[in-house]
Design a protein around this motif. Structure first.
Motif, mmCIF file in Angstrom:
data_model
loop_
_atom_site.group_PDB
_atom_site.id
_atom_site.type_symbol
_atom_site.label_atom_id
_atom_site.label_comp_id
_atom_site.label_asym_id
_atom_site.label_seq_id
_atom_site.Cartn_x
_atom_site.Cartn_y
_atom_site.Cartn_z
ATOM 1 N N MET A 1 -17.646 -8.271 30.668
ATOM 2 C CA MET A 1 -18.078 -7.028 29.831
ATOM 3 C C MET A 1 -17.925 -8.052 28.535
ATOM 4 O O MET A 1 -18.328 -9.391 28.942
ATOM 5 C CB MET A 1 -16.574 -6.911 29.008
ATOM 6 N N GLU A 6 -16.219 -6.429 23.462
ATOM 7 C CA GLU A 6 -15.310 -6.378 23.502
ATOM 8 C C GLU A 6 -14.641 -6.793 21.959
ATOM 9 O O GLU A 6 -13.714 -6.542 21.910
ATOM 10 C CB GLU A 6 -14.978 -8.337 23.991
ATOM 11 N N VAL A 9 -14.157 -3.014 20.420
ATOM 12 C CA VAL A 9 -12.568 -2.666 21.341
ATOM 13 C C VAL A 9 -12.485 -2.962 20.169
ATOM 14 O O VAL A 9 -11.061 -2.282 19.541
ATOM 15 C CB VAL A 9 -13.268 -2.977 22.811
ATOM 16 N N ASP A 40 -13.608 3.386 25.628
ATOM 17 C CA ASP A 40 -12.858 1.637 24.480
ATOM 18 C C ASP A 40 -11.672 1.953 24.334
ATOM 19 O O ASP A 40 -10.458 0.544 24.936
ATOM 20 C CB ASP A 40 -12.889 1.707 23.141
ATOM 21 N N GLU A 43 -9.949 2.188 29.034
ATOM 22 C CA GLU A 43 -10.274 1.406 29.952
ATOM 23 C C GLU A 43 -10.323 0.208 29.426
ATOM 24 O O GLU A 43 -9.939 -1.080 30.168
ATOM 25 C CB GLU A 43 -11.049 1.919 30.932
ATOM 26 N N ARG A 44 -10.784 -0.265 28.625
ATOM 27 C CA ARG A 44 -11.371 -1.283 28.168
ATOM 28 C C ARG A 44 -10.512 -2.473 27.470
ATOM 29 O O ARG A 44 -10.001 -3.346 27.755
ATOM 30 C CB ARG A 44 -12.278 -1.640 26.742
ATOM 31 N N LYS A 47 -6.860 -4.292 29.038
ATOM 32 C CA LYS A 47 -8.187 -5.594 30.342
ATOM 33 C C LYS A 47 -7.567 -6.453 29.034
ATOM 34 O O LYS A 47 -7.564 -7.730 28.923
ATOM 35 C CB LYS A 47 -9.092 -5.197 30.589
#
Length: 84
Positions: A1, A6, A9, A40, A43-44, A47
């Motif tokens: 990513m 990042e 997010v 965002d 899902e993001r 992680k």
């Protein structure tokens, strides 16, 4: 990513947690689509930072459970203003 994704997010998550904002309000604030904010957060973010993801998800779930109330208030105000 990519780094800028990042950063966005994390900024979006921080904004939602601090202001208890809805997805729609957050999307408008950051100039992205509602779909992007949703992706965002769901899902993001898990992680990147699972703890922050849980906090943000809890707020979004609360907002979702209350949206029918906000919609009803908006409709009431609309028709109340029309009567004046």
């Amino acid at each position: 990513m990519k780094d800028y994704i990042e950063e966005r997010v994390l900024e979006v998550a921080r904004y939602i947690i601090e202001s208890r904002a809805t997805i729609r309000k957050t999307a408008k604030m950051f100039g992205v689509s509602k779909s992007t904010v949703h992706k965002d957060i769901t899902e993001r973010l898990p992680k990147i930072n699972p703890q922050v993801a849980k906090e943000a998800k809890d707020i979004l779930d609360l907002n979702k459970s209350e949206r029918h109330i906000r919609g009803g208030k908006a409709t009431k105000m609309k028709y109340k203003a029309a009567d004046l």
